[in-house]
Design a protein around this motif. Sequence first.
Motif, PDB file in Angstrom:
ATOM      1  N   GLU A 109      12.524  60.370 -11.020  1.00 36.08           N
ATOM      2  CA  GLU A 109      11.238  60.232 -10.673  1.00 36.08           C
ATOM      3  C   GLU A 109      10.768  59.906 -12.404  1.00 36.08           C
ATOM      4  OE1 GLU A 109       9.323  63.636  -8.945  1.00 36.08           O
ATOM      5  OE2 GLU A 109       7.329  62.952  -9.621  1.00 36.08           O
ATOM      6  N   GLU A 158       4.149  58.132  -5.818  1.00 29.54           N
ATOM      7  CA  GLU A 158       3.244  59.093  -5.777  1.00 29.54           C
ATOM      8  C   GLU A 158       1.977  58.940  -6.735  1.00 29.54           C
ATOM      9  OE1 GLU A 158       5.495  63.124  -5.564  1.00 29.54           O
ATOM     10  OE2 GLU A 158       6.800  61.655  -6.786  1.00 29.54           O
ATOM     11  N   LYS A 213      15.201  67.504 -12.362  1.00 29.30           N
ATOM     12  CA  LYS A 213      13.992  67.387 -11.188  1.00 29.30           C
ATOM     13  C   LYS A 213      13.745  68.776 -10.633  1.00 29.30           C
ATOM     14  CE  LYS A 213      11.503  65.277  -7.792  1.00 29.30           C
ATOM     15  NZ  LYS A 213      10.421  66.345  -7.868  1.00 29.30           N
TER      16      LYS A 213
HETATM   17 MG    MG Z   1       7.062  64.209  -6.976  1.00 26.64          MG
END
Ligand code: MG
Length: 501
Positions: free
Chosen positions: A233, A28, A284
């Motif tokens: 992430e 991202e 997350k």
């Molecule tokens: Mg994300």
Amino acid sequence: MLESADVSTAAAEPPEIASRYEPVIGLEVHCQLRTATKIFCPCRNRFGDPPNTHVCPVCLGLPGALPALNREAVSLALRAAVAIHCRVQPVSVFARKNYFYPDLPKGYQISQYDRPLATDGHVEIPAAGGFRRVRVQRIHMEEDAGKLLHEGFPWSGEKSGVDFNRSGVPLIEIVSDPDLRSSEEAHAYLSALKAVLLYAGVSDCNMEEGSLRCDANVSIRPRGREALGTRAEIKNLNSFRNVSRAIAHELARQAAWLESGRDVVQETRLWNADRGETVSMRSKEEAHDYRYFPEPDLPPLAVSPAWVEEVRSSLPELPAGKRRRFVAEYGLPDYDAGVLTLSREVADYFETVARESGNPKAASNWVMTEVLRKLKQGAGDDEGRLARCPLSPSNLAEMIRLVDDGRISGKIAKDVFERMWSSGEPPGAIVEREDLSQVSDRTAIQAAVDEVVAANPGQVETYRRGKTATLGWFVGQVMKKTGGKANPRLVNDLLKKALAG
Ligand code: MG
Ligand code: ADP
Ligand code: ZN
């Protein structure tokens, strides 16, 4: 930019991961648009000014202030979308993403959620046997948050400050599919994406100043399995090098975790560059945690086909197109053309050298090896350094012609190159002054050949008994005698004759 061309800085995965597990990575990327003003207010969009000098009720999130969408921001976002081959949605919708953080005074970020600006694009990266597409899921527009200042003030020991100059700076978020299979590929994708954005003039893509920021979603799965593994992430990746390092580290961590019989947990991790590891930050968040809802103060964004066409026709030649043209026009290998087109400045430089020297192959070799190596040394990005470098493409082209005309040897050319790089002098002047002209004078070379043959009876004997591979050694000796200036073709001819006895 050179940083991005430098694949050698990409960290390699340890072998045990490669054999048993397949890495799966999706990036991202947040990119600040280079507009004059912010996305929803008339404050200036400029990095580096004293804190809180570009603020107003809108970007400070004061109650009652209303956002008005900046057309230039949409234009730049569209340039990115078209350059990445996305489908631009005729209507997209801004939404509130609600969360609490001190750099977000409104308590929500205006973003796009289920109806983004553009979808289904791709970026090309080098792969075995050519280039392949990495799919881009979506590009959406949003506003940046402010910035917490934890360091550099007399009171930094006790408290932090907030700078709202960045609050409301226009961003696009570019979300890739989980198509990347190694940290090197993630690095290559980021390089390719940055190249497209720079060519399209969307952003300055300066990672140090935060105008390009990247989160990496990383998982592994047993080889041969279709289903994706649980991902982590990773945030806080502030350089290309750290993106590679963090992904490589995270892949190894997950592999060790699975090997020991544990499950990877879905979480957000933070890269610590000093310690070279990722550490768990929080579990997350899910989309529903943000309580997204359509922004009531902004109408849906309608983009007409005519606007998209206008953007398309105003885009310059992009890296992939330029790469294909270099292959077709100059006969370069695809990979080489890819390296040369990562930066528009380098590509233009190469083209001038190719055209003026009449030898694209040599131009490509010199630019890919010597020029890029030089650019890599020292600070700054290669666009800036190329602009400041004293070696003009015309001088490099002239030097290539000197080699091709047999006036200087390839070895001497390296010398001349170094001198041109530091002084900016034309090669002709350097060759003249330093007496570097290639010796093509038959008698002078013959004399050197005779001397070498006379001084090395043992070697000559070996050669004559059939070990003709030692010819290279003789060539080296003659070159040494002539200070590297002898015409190599002539040296070869004369030596062969002399050695044939
Ligand atoms: Mg994300
Ligand atoms: P979120 O919005 O929660 O971050 P998304 O589903 O939008 O999640 O995905 C964000 C990024 O994560 C995308 O780049 C996607 O390619 C990547 N991704 C999704 N699942 C995986 C996975 N299992 N492994 C690696 N990357 C993944
Ligand atoms: Zn403002």
